[in-house]
Design a protein around this motif. Structure first.
Motif, PDB file in Angstrom:
ATOM      1  N   ASP A 238       0.842  -1.199   0.000  1.00 23.36           N
ATOM      2  CA  ASP A 238       0.000   0.000   0.000  1.00 23.36           C
ATOM      3  C   ASP A 238       0.876   1.248   0.000  1.00 23.36           C
ATOM      4  O   ASP A 238       1.038   1.933   0.999  1.00 23.36           O
ATOM      5  N   TYR A 239       1.472   1.523  -1.168  1.00 23.23           N
ATOM      6  CA  TYR A 239       2.335   2.698  -1.281  1.00 23.23           C
ATOM      7  C   TYR A 239       1.536   3.988  -1.297  1.00 23.23           C
ATOM      8  O   TYR A 239       2.041   5.050  -0.969  1.00 23.23           O
ATOM      9  N   SER A 240       0.256   3.905  -1.701  1.00 21.40           N
ATOM     10  CA  SER A 240      -0.533   5.123  -1.891  1.00 21.40           C
ATOM     11  C   SER A 240      -0.738   5.877  -0.586  1.00 21.40           C
ATOM     12  O   SER A 240      -0.694   7.105  -0.562  1.00 21.40           O
ATOM     13  N   ALA A 241      -0.959   5.151   0.507  1.00 20.90           N
ATOM     14  CA  ALA A 241      -1.168   5.812   1.796  1.00 20.90           C
ATOM     15  C   ALA A 241       0.074   6.598   2.195  1.00 20.90           C
ATOM     16  O   ALA A 241      -0.002   7.742   2.649  1.00 20.90           O
ATOM     17  N   GLY A 242       1.238   5.980   2.001  1.00 16.34           N
ATOM     18  CA  GLY A 242       2.482   6.664   2.326  1.00 16.34           C
ATOM     19  C   GLY A 242       2.717   7.860   1.431  1.00 16.34           C
ATOM     20  O   GLY A 242       3.238   8.893   1.868  1.00 16.34           O
ATOM     21  N   PHE A 243       2.309   7.749   0.182  1.00 13.95           N
ATOM     22  CA  PHE A 243       2.497   8.839  -0.759  1.00 13.95           C
ATOM     23  C   PHE A 243       1.669  10.049  -0.354  1.00 13.95           C
ATOM     24  O   PHE A 243       2.143  11.184  -0.398  1.00 13.95           O
ATOM     25  N   VAL A 244       0.436   9.807   0.054  1.00 17.38           N
ATOM     26  CA  VAL A 244      -0.444  10.910   0.461  1.00 17.38           C
ATOM     27  C   VAL A 244       0.112  11.619   1.698  1.00 17.38           C
ATOM     28  O   VAL A 244       0.033  12.837   1.825  1.00 17.38           O
ATOM     29  N   LYS A 245       0.718  10.839   2.605  1.00 14.94           N
ATOM     30  CA  LYS A 245       1.241  11.403   3.845  1.00 14.94           C
ATOM     31  C   LYS A 245       2.648  11.970   3.696  1.00 14.94           C
ATOM     32  O   LYS A 245       3.187  12.539   4.630  1.00 14.94           O
ATOM     33  N   ALA A 246       3.251  11.792   2.532  1.00 16.77           N
ATOM     34  CA  ALA A 246       4.637  12.210   2.332  1.00 16.77           C
ATOM     35  C   ALA A 246       4.805  13.711   2.566  1.00 16.77           C
ATOM     36  O   ALA A 246       3.927  14.510   2.254  1.00 16.77           O
ATOM     37  N   ASP A 247       5.970  14.078   3.118  1.00 17.32           N
ATOM     38  CA  ASP A 247       6.221  15.486   3.390  1.00 17.32           C
ATOM     39  C   ASP A 247       7.027  16.129   2.264  1.00 17.32           C
ATOM     40  O   ASP A 247       7.328  15.500   1.243  1.00 17.32           O
ATOM     41  N   LYS A 248       7.375  17.365   2.453  1.00 21.62           N
ATOM     42  CA  LYS A 248       8.060  18.139   1.433  1.00 21.62           C
ATOM     43  C   LYS A 248       9.381  17.503   1.028  1.00 21.62           C
ATOM     44  O   LYS A 248       9.736  17.499  -0.163  1.00 21.62           O
ATOM     45  N   SER A 249      10.102  16.970   1.999  1.00 25.62           N
ATOM     46  CA  SER A 249      11.408  16.378   1.702  1.00 25.62           C
ATOM     47  C   SER A 249      11.279  15.174   0.779  1.00 25.62           C
ATOM     48  O   SER A 249      12.163  14.932  -0.059  1.00 25.62           O
ATOM     49  N   TYR A 250      10.181  14.427   0.892  1.00 25.85           N
ATOM     50  CA  TYR A 250       9.968  13.279   0.008  1.00 25.85           C
ATOM     51  C   TYR A 250       9.804  13.751  -1.438  1.00 25.85           C
ATOM     52  O   TYR A 250      10.424  13.217  -2.357  1.00 25.85           O
ATOM     53  N   HIS A 251       8.959  14.742  -1.645  1.00 23.22           N
ATOM     54  CA  HIS A 251       8.697  15.217  -2.994  1.00 23.22           C
ATOM     55  C   HIS A 251       9.941  15.853  -3.613  1.00 23.22           C
ATOM     56  O   HIS A 251      10.226  15.651  -4.795  1.00 23.22           O
ATOM     57  N   GLU A 252      10.692  16.595  -2.810  1.00 17.90           N
ATOM     58  CA  GLU A 252      11.931  17.184  -3.311  1.00 17.90           C
ATOM     59  C   GLU A 252      12.958  16.093  -3.606  1.00 17.90           C
ATOM     60  O   GLU A 252      13.711  16.188  -4.580  1.00 17.90           O
ATOM     61  N   GLY A 253      12.985  15.061  -2.761  1.00 21.15           N
ATOM     62  CA  GLY A 253      13.900  13.949  -2.987  1.00 21.15           C
ATOM     63  C   GLY A 253      13.567  13.175  -4.235  1.00 21.15           C
ATOM     64  O   GLY A 253      14.457  12.735  -4.973  1.00 21.15           O
TER      65      GLY A 253
ATOM     66  N   ASP B 139       0.567  18.378 -19.334  1.00 18.18           N
ATOM     67  CA  ASP B 139       1.376  17.327 -18.711  1.00 18.18           C
ATOM     68  C   ASP B 139       0.496  16.666 -17.658  1.00 18.18           C
ATOM     69  O   ASP B 139       0.299  17.209 -16.572  1.00 18.18           O
ATOM     70  N   PHE B 140      -0.058  15.518 -18.017  1.00 21.78           N
ATOM     71  CA  PHE B 140      -1.015  14.803 -17.159  1.00 21.78           C
ATOM     72  C   PHE B 140      -0.258  13.985 -16.127  1.00 21.78           C
ATOM     73  O   PHE B 140       0.725  13.325 -16.432  1.00 21.78           O
ATOM     74  N   ALA B 141      -0.751  14.020 -14.869  1.00 18.33           N
ATOM     75  CA  ALA B 141      -0.035  13.392 -13.757  1.00 18.33           C
ATOM     76  C   ALA B 141       1.392  13.918 -13.751  1.00 18.33           C
ATOM     77  O   ALA B 141       2.362  13.161 -13.635  1.00 18.33           O
ATOM     78  N   GLY B 142       1.491  15.236 -13.902  1.00 14.38           N
ATOM     79  CA  GLY B 142       2.784  15.881 -14.136  1.00 14.38           C
ATOM     80  C   GLY B 142       3.720  15.951 -12.961  1.00 14.38           C
ATOM     81  O   GLY B 142       4.882  16.335 -13.120  1.00 14.38           O
ATOM     82  N   GLY B 143       3.254  15.612 -11.763  1.00 13.51           N
ATOM     83  CA  GLY B 143       4.139  15.533 -10.603  1.00 13.51           C
ATOM     84  C   GLY B 143       4.918  16.802 -10.349  1.00 13.51           C
ATOM     85  O   GLY B 143       4.356  17.890 -10.210  1.00 13.51           O
ATOM     86  N   THR B 144       6.235  16.666 -10.318  1.00 10.73           N
ATOM     87  CA  THR B 144       7.096  17.798  -9.991  1.00 10.73           C
ATOM     88  C   THR B 144       7.437  18.650 -11.204  1.00 10.73           C
ATOM     89  O   THR B 144       8.284  19.538 -11.113  1.00 10.73           O
TER      90      THR B 144
ATOM     91  N   SER C 168      -1.499  15.395  -6.519  1.00  8.99           N
ATOM     92  CA  SER C 168      -0.625  15.594  -5.359  1.00  8.99           C
ATOM     93  C   SER C 168      -0.249  17.063  -5.188  1.00  8.99           C
ATOM     94  O   SER C 168       0.473  17.632  -6.010  1.00  8.99           O
ATOM     95  N   GLU C 169      -0.719  17.654  -4.118  1.00  8.96           N
ATOM     96  CA  GLU C 169      -0.397  19.046  -3.826  1.00  8.96           C
ATOM     97  C   GLU C 169       1.096  19.216  -3.558  1.00  8.96           C
ATOM     98  O   GLU C 169       1.718  20.204  -3.972  1.00  8.96           O
ATOM     99  N   GLY C 170       1.689  18.214  -2.878  1.00  8.22           N
ATOM    100  CA  GLY C 170       3.114  18.285  -2.562  1.00  8.22           C
ATOM    101  C   GLY C 170       3.994  18.243  -3.793  1.00  8.22           C
ATOM    102  O   GLY C 170       4.975  18.991  -3.903  1.00  8.22           O
ATOM    103  N   MET C 171       3.650  17.372  -4.735  1.00 12.13           N
ATOM    104  CA  MET C 171       4.422  17.294  -5.977  1.00 12.13           C
ATOM    105  C   MET C 171       4.333  18.618  -6.740  1.00 12.13           C
ATOM    106  O   MET C 171       5.334  19.131  -7.258  1.00 12.13           O
ATOM    107  N   LEU C 172       3.140  19.154  -6.832  1.00 11.98           N
ATOM    108  CA  LEU C 172       2.941  20.391  -7.593  1.00 11.98           C
ATOM    109  C   LEU C 172       3.609  21.588  -6.917  1.00 11.98           C
ATOM    110  O   LEU C 172       3.973  22.557  -7.597  1.00 11.98           O
ATOM    111  N   ALA C 173       3.782  21.522  -5.609  1.00 14.30           N
ATOM    112  CA  ALA C 173       4.496  22.603  -4.924  1.00 14.30           C
ATOM    113  C   ALA C 173       5.946  22.656  -5.390  1.00 14.30           C
ATOM    114  O   ALA C 173       6.527  23.741  -5.545  1.00 14.30           O
ATOM    115  N   VAL C 174       6.532  21.484  -5.651  1.00 11.13           N
ATOM    116  CA  VAL C 174       7.892  21.434  -6.192  1.00 11.13           C
ATOM    117  C   VAL C 174       7.885  21.956  -7.627  1.00 11.13           C
ATOM    118  O   VAL C 174       8.763  22.719  -8.028  1.00 11.13           O
TER     119      VAL C 174
END
Length: 274
Positions: A34-49, A85-90, A110-116
């Protein structure tokens, strides 16, 4: 050798012989991982990483460099005016193309991905939304270029269908969808992984990608296959220096003449107005 040993050896032989055929459906994989739950909870450092990993992981970096070259060639050969760019992430793909298109959208849930993405994109209109609930900012039959990278192989069957229907609805006649299958099930990398019992059982066959597009009225115009040498994003069968040389040779001479690579980039075209 007694009968019991023969039976054990036969089972082992059958296990190894049939291993290349083993496929774990995406929905079953999600149930156990269940990677999706972790992805939703991921913080800024995850998305930047995640964004930085395309410059740090040797395999991921090499394939990303090939992808950029292919993307530039596509838009140079077929100039576009409006790009999604669909599902454009970062915003990696959007950044590569922003100097080639006058109007650009980046859509992701993902709000976090789009913030990057917002930190380095200068032109794109960023849409943080669920496409299934409607995207009024993009008119139907308006897009002449859509990109969707690292999405379809990671999506369940139902999500693949609904996403493709959405994209085709937004594309204009003659518009192109450039998408990839970075988990090519019959690639050398995935075959070897299965033979060695080191994964490779979660993927998408290239003919699945083609069939999906065809069901929604798209026609395959071109494909490119990279990542031929058995590898993952961190390790290769050979040294990375030798792997790079082999990949460069295939890129120059056999880019669209084979499908041995684990990452296939497709160019589909919409020929009929939805």
């Amino acid at each position: 050798m007694n009968a019991a040993n023969i039976k054990v050896q036969l089972k082992l032989f059958l296990l190894v012989a049939t291993r290349p055929l083993v496929l774990t459906p995406r929905h079953e994989y999600k149930r156990s991982h269940d990677y999706s739950a972790g992805f939703v909870k991921a913080d800024k450092s995850y998305h930047e990483g995640y964004h930085a990993s395309f410059d740090k992981r040797p395999g991921r970096k090499m394939i990303w460099e090939f992808e950029q070259a292919i993307l530039r060639k596509i838009v140079e050969d077929s100039p576009a005016q409006t790009h999604l760019d669909f599902a454009g992430g970062t915003g990696r793909i959007a950044k590569v193309l922003e100097d080639f298109v006058p109007q650009q959208f980046v859509l992701d849930i993902s709000e976090g991905m789009l913030a990057v993405a917002a930190q380095h994109l200068t032109k794109a209109k960023i849409l943080n939304c669920d496409f299934s609930k409607g995207v009024p900012e993009i008119e139907d039959n308006s897009l002449d270029l859509v990109t969707a990278f690292r999405f379809f192989p990671n999506a369940e069957v139902e999500l693949r269908e609904s996403a493709m229907a959405f994209l085709v609805q937004k594309m204009q006649c003659g518009g192109k969808l450039v998408c990839n299958n970075h988990r090519s099930f019959w690639s050398l990398s995935y075959l070897l992984s299965r033979l060695l019992f080191k994964g490779g059982d979660v993927g998408m066959a290239n003919n699945e990608m083609e069939a999906l597009a065809k069901r929604h009225g798209l026609v395959l115009q071109k494909y490119y296959s990279v990542g031929v040498v058995p590898q993952n994003e961190n390790k290769s069968l050979f040294s990375w220096a030798l792997t790079q040389k082999i990949e460069n040779y295939f890129f120059k001479h056999f880019l669209s003449k084979q499908r041995l690579g684990y990452n296939t980039i497709f160019v589909f075209e919409k020929l009929i107005k939805a």
